[in-house]
Design a protein around this motif. Structure first.
Motif, mmCIF file in Angstrom:
data_model
loop_
_atom_site.group_PDB
_atom_site.id
_atom_site.type_symbol
_atom_site.label_atom_id
_atom_site.label_comp_id
_atom_site.label_asym_id
_atom_site.label_seq_id
_atom_site.Cartn_x
_atom_site.Cartn_y
_atom_site.Cartn_z
ATOM 1 N N LEU A 1 0.797 -1.165 0.060
ATOM 2 C CA LEU A 1 0.203 0.186 0.060
ATOM 3 C C LEU A 1 1.115 0.980 0.447
ATOM 4 C CD1 LEU A 1 -2.952 -1.248 2.523
ATOM 5 C CD2 LEU A 1 -2.888 -0.960 -0.020
ATOM 6 N N LEU B 1 2.224 1.652 -3.846
ATOM 7 C CA LEU B 1 1.054 2.962 -4.288
ATOM 8 C C LEU B 1 0.812 3.573 -3.842
ATOM 9 C CD1 LEU B 1 -1.303 -0.089 -4.388
ATOM 10 C CD2 LEU B 1 -0.425 0.771 -5.893
ATOM 11 N N MET B 2 0.847 4.343 -2.796
ATOM 12 C CA MET B 2 0.263 5.701 -2.437
ATOM 13 C C MET B 2 2.596 6.588 -2.880
ATOM 14 S SD MET B 2 -0.459 5.243 1.807
ATOM 15 C CE MET B 2 -0.368 7.555 1.692
ATOM 16 N N GLN C 1 -6.916 8.851 -3.566
ATOM 17 C CA GLN C 1 -6.525 7.592 -3.495
ATOM 18 C C GLN C 1 -5.605 7.666 -2.865
ATOM 19 O OE1 GLN C 1 -5.457 6.360 -7.496
ATOM 20 N NE2 GLN C 1 -5.288 4.800 -6.330
ATOM 21 N N LYS C 2 -5.293 8.797 -2.542
ATOM 22 C CA LYS C 2 -4.011 8.758 -1.080
ATOM 23 C C LYS C 2 -4.655 8.201 -0.267
ATOM 24 C CE LYS C 2 0.401 10.735 -3.693
ATOM 25 N NZ LYS C 2 1.710 11.626 -4.001
ATOM 26 N N LEU D 1 -5.552 4.871 0.905
ATOM 27 C CA LEU D 1 -4.690 4.240 0.422
ATOM 28 C C LEU D 1 -4.827 4.160 1.891
ATOM 29 C CD1 LEU D 1 -3.011 4.226 -2.701
ATOM 30 C CD2 LEU D 1 -3.845 2.570 -1.436
ATOM 31 N N GLU D 2 -4.118 6.103 2.620
ATOM 32 C CA GLU D 2 -3.676 5.673 3.659
ATOM 33 C C GLU D 2 -5.259 4.703 4.901
ATOM 34 O OE1 GLU D 2 -3.573 9.288 7.496
ATOM 35 O OE2 GLU D 2 -4.186 9.719 5.213
ATOM 36 N N ASP E 1 -7.047 2.696 4.683
ATOM 37 C CA ASP E 1 -6.847 0.961 3.764
ATOM 38 C C ASP E 1 -5.612 0.942 4.621
ATOM 39 O OD1 ASP E 1 -9.451 1.465 1.834
ATOM 40 O OD2 ASP E 1 -7.648 0.933 0.443
#
Length: 333
Positions: free
Chosen positions: A59, A62-63, A72-73, A76-77, A79
């Motif tokens: 993850l 990806l960030m 989206q970041k 992701l955080e 997640d």
């Protein structure tokens, strides 16, 4: 706190914070439950930590990629944090399962009173499992969960684990330990009998007039007797904790226990400098007739733990005496 609150800081230093977050996971699992962790499968915990490390690293990678929108970041955080909470719960549930298995394997006497204790322990673990399942359901069924929501969940979970779950499990483990102590005492009793037989032979045959062996044996025997009393009292208190609290005999027991705990707490608390006050602190318990109240659950648990610790300490001291005696016994037999 379990999580860092600055999302930009997280996005900018992925690998560093991966280590921080994984350390936080291990800390939450281990911090308040060092004894608890011993009951859980160490391999399961290590596998869970390794799996979390791998998934969180993905993850973060990806960030760190350029061109990813801020929204989206942010997701992701979220997640990442959900993943860590989920894994904390997984390890915590493994600990609960391990303690439940210990309860099932414990050599509880086949009596109605001890069955109440076992049922009480299982009810505690049921409540823990329900709490963890509630959090899991919240995370999995709420697609609109925010960073603030997750921070609140993490804070509440950490507080509950520290103030309720870990003390509950520590209490269960302390009571289960009394059965281990009983097994150790059985061995100590056999050793005491063997040493006593040797001492009797030495004095009956007039092999020495020195009374040091007899004195040492009496000291060791007294310590073992004290260990028995402390462990038996710990079990007796436990039975009354889970008995009907409306029963008059249970209430009388608890009132007397309150006096005993008050005296223990007073003797365990160092006297403070009271030269500037009109009433000196003597380090003794106050008048029981006016101040003694029913003991609280934390007080009872702390006292039971002190009894188990004292019992083990007495056994250790007795064995130290036996070891010293053995050299002298060999001189005569």
């Amino acid at each position: 706190m379990l999580f860092l609150s600055n999302k930009n800081h997280i996005a900018g230093t992925g690998q560093k914070n991966s280590r921080i977050l994984l350390a936080a996971l291990a800390l939450v699992v281990c911090a308040a439950g060092r004894q608890t962790i011993a009951y859980a499968d160490t391999g399961t915990i290590q596998n869970q930590l390794s799996q979390t490390q791998q998934e969180v690293n993905k993850l973060f990678q990806l960030m760190d990629q350029s061109g990813i929108p801020d929204t989206q970041k942010q997701q992701l955080e979220i997640d990442i944090k959900k993943k860590i909470i989920t894994d904390v719960i997984a390890v915590s549930e493994a600990q609960v399962d391990a303690v439940r298995e210990e309860i099932q394997q414990a050599p509880f006497p086949k009596t109605a009173d001890w069955q109440k204790v076992a049922d009480g322990f299982n009810a505690i673990l049921d409540a823990d499992e329900h709490y963890y399942q509630t959090i899991t359901d919240t995370l999995s069924t709420n697609p609109g969960i925010t960073n603030d929501d997750i921070r609140s969940i993490a804070s509440a979970m950490e507080e509950r684990k520290t103030n309720i779950i870990d003390p509950d499990i520590k209490h269960i483990e302390t009571v289960l330990a009394t059965f281990n102590v009983k097994s150790i005492l059985d061995i100590a009793d056999a050793r005491e009998t063997k040493v006593g037989t040797d001492v009797d032979k030495i004095y009956s045959k007039n092999l020495t007039q020195n009374q040091s062996l007899k004195t040492a044996y009496q000291q060791a025997s007294s310590l073992i007797a004290d260990a028995h009393r402390a462990n038996e009292e710990a079990q007796s208190i436990t039975l009354n904790m889970y008995a009907d609290q409306n029963d008059s005999s249970t209430q009388d027991f608890m009132k007397n226990l309150g006096k005993e705990i008050a005296q223990w707490e007073a003797s365990s608390t160092p006297a403070t400098d009271t030269s500037a006050t009109s009433t000196p602190n003597t380090g003794t318990a106050p008048d029981a007739s006016t101040t003694i109240q029913m003991p609280t659950t934390p007080q009872i648990r702390a006292y039971v733990e002190s009894l188990v610790v004292q019992s083990l300490s007495d056994i250790q001291s007795a064995y130290a005496i036996f070891m010293q005696m053995s050299q002298n016994v060999k001189k005569y037999l």
